[in-house]
Scaffold this motif. Sequence first.
Motif, short mmCIF file in Angstrom:
data_model
loop_
_atom_site.label_atom_id
_atom_site.label_comp_id
_atom_site.label_asym_id
_atom_site.label_seq_id
_atom_site.Cartn_x
_atom_site.Cartn_y
_atom_site.Cartn_z
N GLU A 82 0.83 -1.21 0.00
CA GLU A 82 0.00 0.00 0.00
C GLU A 82 0.86 1.26 0.00
OE1 GLU A 82 -2.62 -0.32 3.31
OE2 GLU A 82 -3.91 -1.82 2.36
N GLY A 83 1.96 1.23 0.72
CA GLY A 83 2.85 2.38 0.76
C GLY A 83 3.44 2.70 -0.61
N LEU A 84 3.90 1.67 -1.31
CA LEU A 84 4.46 1.88 -2.64
C LEU A 84 3.39 2.36 -3.61
CD1 LEU A 84 6.79 -1.24 -2.88
CD2 LEU A 84 7.48 1.12 -2.40
N SER A 85 2.20 1.75 -3.52
CA SER A 85 1.11 2.14 -4.41
C SER A 85 0.70 3.59 -4.18
CB SER A 85 -0.09 1.21 -4.19
OG SER A 85 -1.18 1.60 -4.99
N TYR A 86 0.68 4.02 -2.93
CA TYR A 86 0.32 5.41 -2.62
C TYR A 86 1.29 6.38 -3.27
CZ TYR A 86 -1.09 9.48 0.15
OH TYR A 86 -1.54 10.71 0.54
N MET A 87 2.59 6.10 -3.16
CA MET A 87 3.59 7.01 -3.74
C MET A 87 3.50 7.03 -5.25
SD MET A 87 6.91 6.69 -1.23
CE MET A 87 6.98 4.89 -1.13
N GLU A 88 3.19 5.89 -5.84
CA GLU A 88 3.02 5.84 -7.29
C GLU A 88 1.82 6.67 -7.72
OE1 GLU A 88 3.22 2.35 -10.56
OE2 GLU A 88 1.67 2.09 -9.03
N THR A 89 0.70 6.50 -7.01
CA THR A 89 -0.54 7.17 -7.39
C THR A 89 -0.49 8.67 -7.11
OG1 THR A 89 -1.83 5.17 -6.95
CG2 THR A 89 -3.03 7.26 -6.98
N CYS A 90 0.00 9.06 -5.96
CA CYS A 90 -0.08 10.46 -5.53
C CYS A 90 1.13 11.30 -5.88
CB CYS A 90 -0.31 10.52 -4.02
SG CYS A 90 -1.89 9.81 -3.50
N TYR A 91 2.30 10.67 -6.05
CA TYR A 91 3.52 11.43 -6.28
C TYR A 91 4.25 11.01 -7.55
CZ TYR A 91 2.56 12.34 -1.36
OH TYR A 91 1.94 12.66 -0.18
N ALA A 92 3.56 10.25 -8.42
CA ALA A 92 4.13 9.84 -9.71
C ALA A 92 5.47 9.12 -9.55
CB ALA A 92 4.28 11.04 -10.64
N ALA A 93 5.62 8.41 -8.44
CA ALA A 93 6.87 7.69 -8.20
C ALA A 93 6.88 6.40 -9.02
CB ALA A 93 7.02 7.36 -6.71
N LYS A 94 7.91 6.23 -9.81
CA LYS A 94 8.10 4.99 -10.56
C LYS A 94 8.67 3.94 -9.62
CE LYS A 94 8.51 2.55 -14.43
NZ LYS A 94 7.36 2.20 -15.29
N ILE A 95 7.95 2.83 -9.42
CA ILE A 95 8.40 1.78 -8.51
C ILE A 95 9.19 0.75 -9.31
CG2 ILE A 95 7.71 0.13 -6.75
CD1 ILE A 95 6.91 3.06 -6.17
N VAL A 96 10.42 0.50 -8.90
CA VAL A 96 11.30 -0.41 -9.62
C VAL A 96 11.95 -1.39 -8.64
CG1 VAL A 96 11.78 1.35 -11.36
CG2 VAL A 96 13.36 1.06 -9.44
N THR A 97 12.61 -2.39 -9.20
CA THR A 97 13.40 -3.33 -8.41
C THR A 97 14.85 -2.83 -8.34
OG1 THR A 97 14.05 -4.66 -10.31
CG2 THR A 97 11.95 -5.23 -9.21
N THR A 98 15.61 -3.46 -7.46
CA THR A 98 17.04 -3.14 -7.38
C THR A 98 17.72 -3.42 -8.70
OG1 THR A 98 17.11 -3.55 -4.99
CG2 THR A 98 19.19 -3.70 -6.18
N ASP A 99 17.39 -4.53 -9.33
CA ASP A 99 17.99 -4.86 -10.63
C ASP A 99 17.71 -3.75 -11.65
OD1 ASP A 99 18.99 -7.25 -9.66
OD2 ASP A 99 17.38 -8.48 -10.49
N GLU A 100 16.47 -3.27 -11.69
CA GLU A 100 16.12 -2.22 -12.65
C GLU A 100 16.84 -0.92 -12.34
OE1 GLU A 100 11.59 -3.33 -13.99
OE2 GLU A 100 11.90 -2.55 -11.97
N ALA A 101 16.92 -0.57 -11.06
CA ALA A 101 17.61 0.66 -10.68
C ALA A 101 19.10 0.56 -10.97
CB ALA A 101 17.38 0.95 -9.19
N GLU A 102 19.68 -0.59 -10.73
CA GLU A 102 21.12 -0.78 -11.00
C GLU A 102 21.39 -0.64 -12.49
OE1 GLU A 102 24.61 -3.73 -9.31
OE2 GLU A 102 22.58 -4.53 -9.58
N ALA A 103 20.50 -1.20 -13.33
CA ALA A 103 20.67 -1.07 -14.77
C ALA A 103 20.55 0.38 -15.21
CB ALA A 103 19.63 -1.94 -15.49
N LEU A 104 19.60 1.12 -14.61
CA LEU A 104 19.45 2.53 -14.93
C LEU A 104 20.71 3.31 -14.59
CD1 LEU A 104 17.84 5.11 -15.61
CD2 LEU A 104 16.97 5.05 -13.25
N ILE A 105 21.23 3.09 -13.40
CA ILE A 105 22.42 3.81 -12.96
C ILE A 105 23.61 3.54 -13.89
CG2 ILE A 105 24.16 3.85 -11.12
CD1 ILE A 105 21.79 3.44 -9.13
N ALA A 106 23.68 2.30 -14.36
CA ALA A 106 24.80 1.90 -15.23
C ALA A 106 24.56 2.29 -16.69
CB ALA A 106 25.01 0.39 -15.12
N GLY A 107 23.41 2.90 -16.98
CA GLY A 107 23.12 3.30 -18.33
C GLY A 107 22.61 2.19 -19.22
N ARG A 108 22.03 1.14 -18.59
CA ARG A 108 21.55 0.00 -19.38
C ARG A 108 20.03 -0.08 -19.40
NH1 ARG A 108 25.04 -2.67 -15.81
NH2 ARG A 108 23.27 -3.86 -15.00
N ALA A 109 19.32 0.92 -18.89
CA ALA A 109 17.86 0.86 -18.81
C ALA A 109 17.23 0.89 -20.21
CB ALA A 109 17.34 2.01 -17.98
#
Length: 200
Positions: A173-200
Amino acid sequence: MLGDENNSDLVALDEVDPRSCALIVIDELGDPAGGPLEGVLLEPTLNTARLAQAARKAGVPVIFTNDAHIEGLDRELALWGPHGLAGTPEAQTSPQLGQQEGDYVIEKRRYSAFFQTGLRLLLDELGARTLICCGMDTNICVRHTVADAYFNNYDVIVVGDATATFLVGNQEEGLSYMETCYAAKIVTTDEAEALIAGRA
Protein backbone atom coordinates in the motif's frame (compact mmCIF):
# COMPACT_ATOMS: atom_id res chain seq x y z
CA MET A 1 -14.09 8.48 -12.49
CA LEU A 2 -11.23 10.75 -11.45
CA GLY A 3 -8.05 8.77 -10.94
CA ASP A 4 -9.07 5.77 -13.01
CA GLU A 5 -6.80 6.77 -15.88
CA ASN A 6 -3.25 5.45 -16.06
CA ASN A 7 -0.73 7.77 -14.47
CA SER A 8 0.91 9.52 -17.41
CA ASP A 9 3.45 11.36 -15.24
CA LEU A 10 5.54 8.33 -14.27
CA VAL A 11 9.24 8.32 -15.10
CA ALA A 12 10.15 6.52 -18.33
CA LEU A 13 13.31 4.62 -17.39
CA ASP A 14 14.67 4.55 -20.93
CA GLU A 15 14.54 8.35 -21.04
CA VAL A 16 16.43 8.98 -17.78
CA ASP A 17 19.98 10.27 -18.05
CA PRO A 18 22.01 8.75 -15.16
CA ARG A 19 24.03 11.96 -15.09
CA SER A 20 20.93 13.77 -13.83
CA CYS A 21 20.28 11.24 -11.03
CA ALA A 22 21.09 11.08 -7.34
CA LEU A 23 20.66 8.11 -5.02
CA ILE A 24 18.80 9.17 -1.87
CA VAL A 25 19.17 6.73 1.04
CA ILE A 26 16.64 7.53 3.77
CA ASP A 27 17.27 6.43 7.37
CA GLU A 28 19.16 3.22 6.73
CA LEU A 29 20.81 3.47 10.11
CA GLY A 30 22.64 1.18 12.49
CA ASP A 31 23.36 -2.50 11.91
CA PRO A 32 20.28 -4.63 11.21
CA ALA A 33 22.24 -7.87 11.29
CA GLY A 34 21.38 -9.84 14.41
CA GLY A 35 18.75 -7.36 15.52
CA PRO A 36 15.04 -7.98 16.10
CA LEU A 37 14.16 -6.55 12.67
CA GLU A 38 16.87 -8.33 10.70
CA GLY A 39 14.27 -10.26 8.70
CA VAL A 40 12.66 -7.02 7.56
CA LEU A 41 15.62 -4.66 7.22
CA LEU A 42 18.68 -6.65 6.19
CA GLU A 43 17.72 -7.58 2.62
CA PRO A 44 16.63 -4.03 1.67
CA THR A 45 19.82 -2.69 3.24
CA LEU A 46 21.96 -5.09 1.20
CA ASN A 47 20.04 -4.11 -1.93
CA THR A 48 20.77 -0.47 -1.15
CA ALA A 49 24.45 -1.37 -0.75
CA ARG A 50 24.40 -2.73 -4.31
CA LEU A 51 22.88 0.50 -5.56
CA ALA A 52 25.37 2.66 -3.69
CA GLN A 53 28.26 0.69 -5.14
CA ALA A 54 26.82 0.99 -8.66
CA ALA A 55 26.19 4.71 -8.18
CA ARG A 56 29.74 5.41 -7.05
CA LYS A 57 31.11 3.48 -10.03
CA ALA A 58 28.90 5.47 -12.42
CA GLY A 59 29.57 8.85 -10.80
CA VAL A 60 26.00 9.17 -9.51
CA PRO A 61 25.93 11.03 -6.17
CA VAL A 62 25.09 8.96 -3.09
CA ILE A 63 23.26 10.97 -0.44
CA PHE A 64 22.49 9.53 2.99
CA THR A 65 19.69 11.36 4.80
CA ASN A 66 19.93 10.37 8.45
CA ASP A 67 17.88 11.07 11.53
CA ALA A 68 19.75 13.30 13.97
CA HIS A 69 17.17 14.05 16.61
CA ILE A 70 17.71 16.34 19.57
CA GLU A 71 16.47 14.79 22.78
CA GLY A 72 13.92 16.92 24.57
CA LEU A 73 13.15 19.03 21.51
CA ASP A 74 12.06 17.00 18.50
CA ARG A 75 8.31 16.32 18.47
CA GLU A 76 8.81 13.03 16.66
CA LEU A 77 10.35 11.54 19.79
CA ALA A 78 7.09 11.99 21.67
CA LEU A 79 5.37 9.79 19.10
CA TRP A 80 7.99 7.08 18.62
CA GLY A 81 10.23 7.31 21.67
CA PRO A 82 13.98 7.95 21.60
CA HIS A 83 15.55 6.93 18.30
CA GLY A 84 18.12 8.29 15.89
CA LEU A 85 19.53 10.68 18.48
CA ALA A 86 22.28 12.88 17.08
CA GLY A 87 25.75 11.53 17.80
CA THR A 88 24.66 8.01 18.76
CA PRO A 89 25.51 4.82 16.84
CA GLU A 90 21.81 4.42 16.00
CA ALA A 91 21.98 7.66 13.97
CA GLN A 92 24.91 6.53 11.82
CA THR A 93 24.70 5.13 8.31
CA SER A 94 24.37 1.34 8.33
CA PRO A 95 27.80 -0.32 8.09
CA GLN A 96 26.49 -2.57 5.31
CA LEU A 97 26.29 0.49 3.07
CA GLY A 98 30.02 1.16 3.21
CA GLN A 99 29.80 4.94 3.39
CA GLN A 100 32.80 6.39 1.58
CA GLU A 101 34.57 9.68 1.18
CA GLY A 102 32.71 11.51 -1.54
CA ASP A 103 29.28 10.39 -0.33
CA TYR A 104 27.06 13.07 1.17
CA VAL A 105 25.26 13.03 4.52
CA ILE A 106 22.24 15.21 5.27
CA GLU A 107 21.09 15.20 8.90
CA LYS A 108 17.36 15.64 9.46
CA ARG A 109 15.08 16.16 12.44
CA ARG A 110 11.74 15.46 10.78
CA TYR A 111 10.39 12.72 8.54
CA SER A 112 11.19 14.46 5.25
CA ALA A 113 14.80 14.76 4.18
CA PHE A 114 13.89 18.11 2.61
CA PHE A 115 12.37 19.82 5.65
CA GLN A 116 14.74 22.46 7.07
CA THR A 117 17.82 20.72 5.64
CA GLY A 118 20.32 21.50 2.91
CA LEU A 119 19.12 18.70 0.61
CA ARG A 120 17.48 20.93 -2.00
CA LEU A 121 20.55 23.17 -2.24
CA LEU A 122 22.83 20.12 -2.58
CA LEU A 123 20.68 18.60 -5.33
CA ASP A 124 20.65 21.90 -7.21
CA GLU A 125 24.43 22.13 -6.97
CA LEU A 126 24.79 18.55 -8.20
CA GLY A 127 22.41 19.14 -11.10
CA ALA A 128 20.17 16.25 -10.02
CA ARG A 129 16.65 16.10 -11.44
CA THR A 130 15.76 12.43 -10.94
CA LEU A 131 15.92 11.00 -7.42
CA ILE A 132 16.33 7.27 -6.88
CA CYS A 133 14.97 6.74 -3.37
CA CYS A 134 15.25 3.85 -0.94
CA GLY A 135 15.16 3.44 2.82
CA MET A 136 12.97 3.06 5.87
CA ASP A 137 10.16 3.33 6.85
CA THR A 138 8.34 3.18 3.50
CA ASN A 139 5.21 4.78 4.94
CA ILE A 140 6.85 7.47 7.03
CA CYS A 141 10.22 9.00 6.16
CA VAL A 142 10.38 7.60 2.63
CA ARG A 143 6.82 8.73 1.84
CA HIS A 144 7.34 12.23 3.22
CA THR A 145 10.66 12.66 1.43
CA VAL A 146 9.10 11.46 -1.83
CA ALA A 147 6.19 13.85 -1.31
CA ASP A 148 8.53 16.81 -0.93
CA ALA A 149 10.55 15.65 -3.94
CA TYR A 150 7.34 15.68 -5.98
CA PHE A 151 6.31 19.07 -4.60
CA ASN A 152 9.74 20.39 -5.64
CA ASN A 153 9.27 19.06 -9.20
CA TYR A 154 11.82 16.25 -9.11
CA ASP A 155 11.21 13.04 -10.99
CA VAL A 156 11.07 10.22 -8.45
CA ILE A 157 12.01 6.56 -8.62
CA VAL A 158 11.42 4.37 -5.56
CA VAL A 159 13.27 1.07 -5.30
CA GLY A 160 10.62 -1.18 -3.78
CA ASP A 161 12.90 -3.99 -2.61
CA ALA A 162 15.36 -1.51 -1.13
CA THR A 163 12.71 -0.01 1.14
CA ALA A 164 11.04 -1.55 4.16
CA THR A 165 7.93 -1.07 6.29
CA PHE A 166 7.90 -1.98 9.97
CA LEU A 167 6.02 0.76 11.81
CA VAL A 168 2.91 1.86 9.90
CA GLY A 169 0.78 0.18 7.23
CA ASN A 170 2.15 -2.31 4.77
CA GLN A 171 4.71 -2.25 2.01
CA GLU A 172 2.43 -2.76 -0.98
CA GLU A 173 0.00 0.00 0.00
CA GLY A 174 2.85 2.38 0.76
CA LEU A 175 4.46 1.88 -2.64
CA SER A 176 1.11 2.14 -4.41
CA TYR A 177 0.32 5.41 -2.62
CA MET A 178 3.59 7.01 -3.74
CA GLU A 179 3.02 5.84 -7.29
CA THR A 180 -0.54 7.17 -7.39
CA CYS A 181 -0.08 10.46 -5.53
CA TYR A 182 3.52 11.43 -6.28
CA ALA A 183 4.13 9.84 -9.71
CA ALA A 184 6.87 7.69 -8.20
CA LYS A 185 8.10 4.99 -10.56
CA ILE A 186 8.40 1.78 -8.51
CA VAL A 187 11.30 -0.41 -9.62
CA THR A 188 13.40 -3.33 -8.41
CA THR A 189 17.04 -3.14 -7.38
CA ASP A 190 17.99 -4.86 -10.63
CA GLU A 191 16.12 -2.22 -12.65
CA ALA A 192 17.61 0.66 -10.68
CA GLU A 193 21.12 -0.78 -11.00
CA ALA A 194 20.67 -1.07 -14.77
CA LEU A 195 19.45 2.53 -14.93
CA ILE A 196 22.42 3.81 -12.96
CA ALA A 197 24.80 1.90 -15.23
CA GLY A 198 23.12 3.30 -18.33
CA ARG A 199 21.55 0.00 -19.38
CA ALA A 200 17.86 0.86 -18.81
